[in-house]
Design an enzyme around this catalytic site. Structure first.
Site, PDB file in Angstrom:
ATOM      1  N   THR A  29      94.591  97.742  25.032  1.00 47.54           N
ATOM      2  CA  THR A  29      93.935  96.557  25.583  1.00 47.54           C
ATOM      3  C   THR A  29      94.336  96.303  27.031  1.00 47.54           C
ATOM      4  O   THR A  29      95.439  96.690  27.452  1.00 47.54           O
ATOM      5  CB  THR A  29      94.318  95.329  24.720  1.00 47.54           C
ATOM      6  OG1 THR A  29      93.867  94.144  25.367  1.00 47.54           O
ATOM      7  CG2 THR A  29      95.834  95.208  24.523  1.00 47.54           C
ATOM      8  N   ASP A  30      93.475  95.602  27.751  1.00 47.83           N
ATOM      9  CA  ASP A  30      93.814  95.211  29.130  1.00 47.83           C
ATOM     10  C   ASP A  30      94.935  94.173  29.171  1.00 47.83           C
ATOM     11  O   ASP A  30      95.530  93.935  30.223  1.00 47.83           O
ATOM     12  CB  ASP A  30      92.578  94.683  29.870  1.00 47.83           C
ATOM     13  CG  ASP A  30      91.919  93.476  29.222  1.00 47.83           C
ATOM     14  OD1 ASP A  30      92.366  93.034  28.144  1.00 47.83           O
ATOM     15  OD2 ASP A  30      90.934  92.969  29.803  1.00 47.83           O
ATOM     16  N   GLU A  31      95.223  93.540  28.017  1.00 48.32           N
ATOM     17  CA  GLU A  31      96.233  92.468  28.017  1.00 48.32           C
ATOM     18  C   GLU A  31      97.640  92.985  28.318  1.00 48.32           C
ATOM     19  O   GLU A  31      98.535  92.191  28.604  1.00 48.32           O
ATOM     20  CB  GLU A  31      96.228  91.747  26.671  1.00 48.32           C
ATOM     21  CG  GLU A  31      94.918  91.091  26.397  1.00 48.32           C
ATOM     22  CD  GLU A  31      94.959  90.112  25.243  1.00 48.32           C
ATOM     23  OE1 GLU A  31      96.049  89.693  24.844  1.00 48.32           O
ATOM     24  OE2 GLU A  31      93.879  89.786  24.748  1.00 48.32           O
ATOM     25  N   TYR A  72     101.476  89.674  20.738  1.00 43.82           N
ATOM     26  CA  TYR A  72     100.428  90.693  20.557  1.00 43.82           C
ATOM     27  C   TYR A  72     100.431  91.688  21.710  1.00 43.82           C
ATOM     28  O   TYR A  72     100.573  92.898  21.510  1.00 43.82           O
ATOM     29  CB  TYR A  72      99.042  90.028  20.440  1.00 43.82           C
ATOM     30  CG  TYR A  72      97.908  91.015  20.653  1.00 43.82           C
ATOM     31  CD1 TYR A  72      97.677  92.051  19.755  1.00 43.82           C
ATOM     32  CD2 TYR A  72      97.084  90.949  21.779  1.00 43.82           C
ATOM     33  CE1 TYR A  72      96.656  92.983  19.960  1.00 43.82           C
ATOM     34  CE2 TYR A  72      96.071  91.867  21.997  1.00 43.82           C
ATOM     35  CZ  TYR A  72      95.862  92.879  21.089  1.00 43.82           C
ATOM     36  OH  TYR A  72      94.868  93.800  21.294  1.00 43.82           O
ATOM     37  N   LYS A  97     101.412  95.774  21.917  1.00 38.85           N
ATOM     38  CA  LYS A  97     100.440  96.797  22.341  1.00 38.85           C
ATOM     39  C   LYS A  97     101.004  97.573  23.541  1.00 38.85           C
ATOM     40  O   LYS A  97     100.864  98.793  23.619  1.00 38.85           O
ATOM     41  CB  LYS A  97      99.092  96.158  22.703  1.00 38.85           C
ATOM     42  CG  LYS A  97      98.300  95.618  21.540  1.00 38.85           C
ATOM     43  CD  LYS A  97      97.881  96.664  20.523  1.00 38.85           C
ATOM     44  CE  LYS A  97      96.879  97.646  21.062  1.00 38.85           C
ATOM     45  NZ  LYS A  97      96.380  98.566  19.971  1.00 38.85           N
TER      46      LYS A  97
HETATM   47  P1  NAD Z   1      90.648  93.946  14.012  1.00 39.89           P
HETATM   48  O1  NAD Z   1      91.762  92.987  13.770  1.00 39.89           O
HETATM   49  O2  NAD Z   1      89.242  93.494  13.807  1.00 39.89           O
HETATM   50  O3  NAD Z   1      90.859  95.241  13.113  1.00 39.89           O
HETATM   51  C1  NAD Z   1      92.124  95.827  12.905  1.00 39.89           C
HETATM   52  C2  NAD Z   1      92.043  96.702  11.662  1.00 39.89           C
HETATM   53  O4  NAD Z   1      93.324  97.341  11.482  1.00 39.89           O
HETATM   54  C3  NAD Z   1      91.744  95.934  10.379  1.00 39.89           C
HETATM   55  O5  NAD Z   1      90.755  96.592   9.618  1.00 39.89           O
HETATM   56  C4  NAD Z   1      93.085  95.926   9.644  1.00 39.89           C
HETATM   57  O6  NAD Z   1      92.955  95.886   8.224  1.00 39.89           O
HETATM   58  C5  NAD Z   1      93.687  97.247  10.113  1.00 39.89           C
HETATM   59  N1  NAD Z   1      95.154  97.271  10.018  1.00 39.89           N
HETATM   60  C6  NAD Z   1      96.029  96.300  10.412  1.00 39.89           C
HETATM   61  N2  NAD Z   1      97.287  96.679  10.132  1.00 39.89           N
HETATM   62  C7  NAD Z   1      97.215  97.925   9.585  1.00 39.89           C
HETATM   63  C8  NAD Z   1      98.188  98.854   9.103  1.00 39.89           C
HETATM   64  N3  NAD Z   1      99.493  98.562   9.137  1.00 39.89           N
HETATM   65  N4  NAD Z   1      97.764 100.027   8.607  1.00 39.89           N
HETATM   66  C9  NAD Z   1      96.442 100.325   8.564  1.00 39.89           C
HETATM   67  N5  NAD Z   1      95.472  99.483   8.984  1.00 39.89           N
HETATM   68  C10 NAD Z   1      95.859  98.299   9.498  1.00 39.89           C
HETATM   69  O7  NAD Z   1      90.871  94.465  15.498  1.00 39.89           O
HETATM   70  P2  NAD Z   1      89.804  94.986  16.568  1.00 39.89           P
HETATM   71  O8  NAD Z   1      89.362  93.849  17.403  1.00 39.89           O
HETATM   72  O9  NAD Z   1      88.813  95.871  15.908  1.00 39.89           O
HETATM   73  O10 NAD Z   1      90.778  95.875  17.484  1.00 39.89           O
HETATM   74  C11 NAD Z   1      90.951  97.257  17.222  1.00 39.89           C
HETATM   75  C12 NAD Z   1      91.840  97.860  18.287  1.00 39.89           C
HETATM   76  O11 NAD Z   1      91.277  97.649  19.579  1.00 39.89           O
HETATM   77  C13 NAD Z   1      93.234  97.240  18.336  1.00 39.89           C
HETATM   78  O12 NAD Z   1      94.160  98.268  18.598  1.00 39.89           O
HETATM   79  C14 NAD Z   1      93.174  96.274  19.512  1.00 39.89           C
HETATM   80  O13 NAD Z   1      94.438  96.097  20.105  1.00 39.89           O
HETATM   81  C15 NAD Z   1      92.218  97.008  20.434  1.00 39.89           C
HETATM   82  N6  NAD Z   1      91.428  96.183  21.365  1.00 39.89           N
HETATM   83  C16 NAD Z   1      90.689  95.136  20.911  1.00 39.89           C
HETATM   84  C17 NAD Z   1      89.894  94.407  21.803  1.00 39.89           C
HETATM   85  C18 NAD Z   1      89.017  93.269  21.348  1.00 39.89           C
HETATM   86  O14 NAD Z   1      88.402  92.605  22.176  1.00 39.89           O
HETATM   87  N7  NAD Z   1      88.897  93.001  20.072  1.00 39.89           N
HETATM   88  C19 NAD Z   1      89.891  94.765  23.159  1.00 39.89           C
HETATM   89  C20 NAD Z   1      90.683  95.841  23.585  1.00 39.89           C
HETATM   90  C21 NAD Z   1      91.432  96.555  22.680  1.00 39.89           C
HETATM   91  O1  TDX Z   2      88.299  78.809  19.473  1.00 38.71           O
HETATM   92  C1  TDX Z   2      88.644  79.387  20.510  1.00 38.71           C
HETATM   93  N1  TDX Z   2      88.483  78.765  21.708  1.00 38.71           N
HETATM   94  C2  TDX Z   2      88.829  79.325  22.897  1.00 38.71           C
HETATM   95  O2  TDX Z   2      88.635  78.701  23.956  1.00 38.71           O
HETATM   96  C3  TDX Z   2      89.217  80.722  20.502  1.00 38.71           C
HETATM   97  C4  TDX Z   2      89.427  81.449  19.205  1.00 38.71           C
HETATM   98  C5  TDX Z   2      89.558  81.291  21.714  1.00 38.71           C
HETATM   99  N2  TDX Z   2      89.386  80.616  22.875  1.00 38.71           N
HETATM  100  C6  TDX Z   2      89.694  81.284  24.162  1.00 38.71           C
HETATM  101  C7  TDX Z   2      91.009  82.003  24.254  1.00 38.71           C
HETATM  102  C8  TDX Z   2      90.704  83.145  25.205  1.00 38.71           C
HETATM  103  O3  TDX Z   2      90.812  82.693  26.555  1.00 38.71           O
HETATM  104  O4  TDX Z   2      88.693  82.308  24.318  1.00 38.71           O
HETATM  105  C9  TDX Z   2      89.245  83.475  24.931  1.00 38.71           C
HETATM  106  C10 TDX Z   2      89.055  84.660  24.002  1.00 38.71           C
HETATM  107  O5  TDX Z   2      89.908  84.447  22.879  1.00 38.71           O
HETATM  108  P1  TDX Z   2      90.115  85.564  21.716  1.00 38.71           P
HETATM  109  O6  TDX Z   2      88.788  85.884  21.112  1.00 38.71           O
HETATM  110  O7  TDX Z   2      91.200  85.084  20.839  1.00 38.71           O
HETATM  111  O8  TDX Z   2      90.507  86.836  22.564  1.00 38.71           O
HETATM  112  P2  TDX Z   2      91.739  87.183  23.569  1.00 38.71           P
HETATM  113  O9  TDX Z   2      92.938  86.388  23.270  1.00 38.71           O
HETATM  114  O10 TDX Z   2      91.185  87.186  24.958  1.00 38.71           O
HETATM  115  O11 TDX Z   2      92.031  88.705  23.091  1.00 38.71           O
HETATM  116  C11 TDX Z   2      90.937  89.599  22.757  1.00 38.71           C
HETATM  117  O12 TDX Z   2      90.704  90.520  23.784  1.00 38.71           O
HETATM  118  C12 TDX Z   2      91.685  91.502  24.020  1.00 38.71           C
HETATM  119  C13 TDX Z   2      91.221  90.341  21.446  1.00 38.71           C
HETATM  120  O13 TDX Z   2      91.464  89.407  20.408  1.00 38.71           O
HETATM  121  C14 TDX Z   2      92.380  91.288  21.618  1.00 38.71           C
HETATM  122  O14 TDX Z   2      92.560  92.048  20.430  1.00 38.71           O
HETATM  123  C15 TDX Z   2      92.073  92.224  22.756  1.00 38.71           C
HETATM  124  O15 TDX Z   2      93.187  93.029  23.021  1.00 38.71           O
END
Ligand code: NAD
Ligand code: TDX
Length: 330
Positions: A119-121, A146, A150
């Protein structure tokens, strides 16, 4: 090609499996997923050439034999929600660090190619007017349990490449949106609130900026890196989608036929990162990748439609998620 996808029952992983099966007739996929609260076998329903193993990446006896029989591991599995990491960091350390360690040890022992999803975080946050976005050499500076776990997982991958010569690439992507995203996350939470007649909830003033990318664009970039990326390299994935949270809530409200002021401000997230923004020049210029969803409003409209027509998928999670947020004033 036999592909092991960790976390493939989660949001991005399930979309990755879906697009891979649709576009690559030579691919068979095994999903290894613990099926935590964030994973759902329903996200993989109806897919050919796909099997699901329920198990933990941190358990060597589970992951080792699976890695041994695949050609490629794409590692999505993680605890992914910042708000949860503030309430209980423990599963984040266990899955994101110990789990990634076990993935690395397995690919090392069996000589299997790995792509690590991050992630960019990991780069911390930017000022609203910072002219320089995140790029591949930006120093790591994570803010939350988190993002720090990562960041640690990325550093483990880099060390295993250098010390043991494993064949791995890393990608760090910005905020994803699209179908199958858990209702705890920002965009699905607000869409499903509105379906339920509840006002959207904006943390703090809503000035925080995220760099939105459609999940299919993230996954097309992942395939580009798997096929053309240099081993040991990191690539940043982003689609120039910067928007403040306030702007996003207003677009959701308007897209769902409501007044754009019809939302509530709630308690802010502790340590809330102000702004993320990605410079994806390396990916575009070296590997020739371009995003397909260049109009956020269109992608958002399609996502709203998906949540409207797939209530059966998200409804079982909704009440518990909202009860948790209510307990913390959000
Ligand atoms: P998500 O939470 O929707 O999915 C995570 C999945 O991993 C789930 O199906 C969960 O059951 C599984 N999991 C958790 N712990 C586990 C374990 N110990 N063993 C096996 N499986 C396990 O997350 P997502 O949003 O799909 O993110 C997927 C990946 O992308 C993550 O690595 C996250 O850091 C990265 N990422 C997410 C975002 C975003 O915006 N959501 C952005 C950049 C990177
Ligand atoms: O109810 C809400 N109201 C609100 O203002 C929620 C749930 C979030 N927020 C804000 C927090 C953040 O500034 O919205 C923004 C996005 O929030 P999230 O969806 O929780 O995402 P963020 O914390 O930015 O992280 C996401 O992007 C990077 C993913 O959850 C991560 O897994 C990924 O690495």
């Amino acid at each position: 090609m036999k592909i092991l996808v960790t976390g493939g029952a989660g949001f991005i992983g399930a979309n990755f499996v879906r697009s891979t099966i649709a576009s690559r007739p030579d691919a068979t996929v095994t999903v290894l997923d613990k099926l935590t609260y964030a994973g759902s076998s329903e996200s993989l329903a109806g897919l050919d050439r796909t099997s699901l193993v329920q198990g933990d990446i941190a358990d060597r006896d589970t992951i080792e034999p699976l890695v041994a029989e695949h050609d490629l591991v794409v590692h999505f599995a993680a605890e992914s929600h910042n708000d949860n990491s503030l309430n209980d960091p423990s599963p984040f350390v266990q899955t994101n660090l110990v789990g990634t360690f076990q993935v690395l040890e397995s690919v090392r022992r069996h000589g299997v190619r790995l792509h690590h999803i991050s992630t960019d975080e990991v780069y911390g946050d930017l000022e609203l007017d910072d002219p320089e976005k995140f790029h591949e050499t930006t120093a790591y500076n994570p803010s939350s349990p988190y993002s720090s776990t990562k960041a640690g997982s990325d550093l483990l991958v880099r060390a295993w490449v250098r010390s043991f010569g494993i064949e791995a690439t890393i990608s760090n992507c910005s905020n994803n949106y699209g179908p199958y995203q858990h209702v705890e996350k920002f965009i699905p939470r607000q869409i499903t609130n509105l379906i339920d007649g509840v006002r959207p909830r904006l943390y703090g003033a809503g000035a925080n900026v995220r760099d939105w990318i459609h999940v299919d664009d993230h996954n097309s970039a992942v395939w580009t890196i798997i096929e053309k990326g240099r081993i040991g390299e990191t690539y940043l994935i982003g689609a120039n989608g910067e928007k403040s949270n306030k702007e996003v809530v207003e677009m959701i409200l308007e897209g769902m036929g409501r007044d754009k002021d019809d939302y509530d401000h709630v308690a802010d997230r502790p340590g809330h990162d102000l702004r993320y923004a990605i410079d994806s020049t390396r990916l575009r210029e070296e590997l020739g990748w371009t995003p397909r969803y260049t109009n956020f409003a269109d992608g958002l409209a399609a996502t709203i439609d998906w949540y409207r027509t797939n209530e059966g998928w998200w409804r079982p999670q909704k009440a518990a998620v909202e009860a948790k947020y209510a307990a913390q004033g959000q």
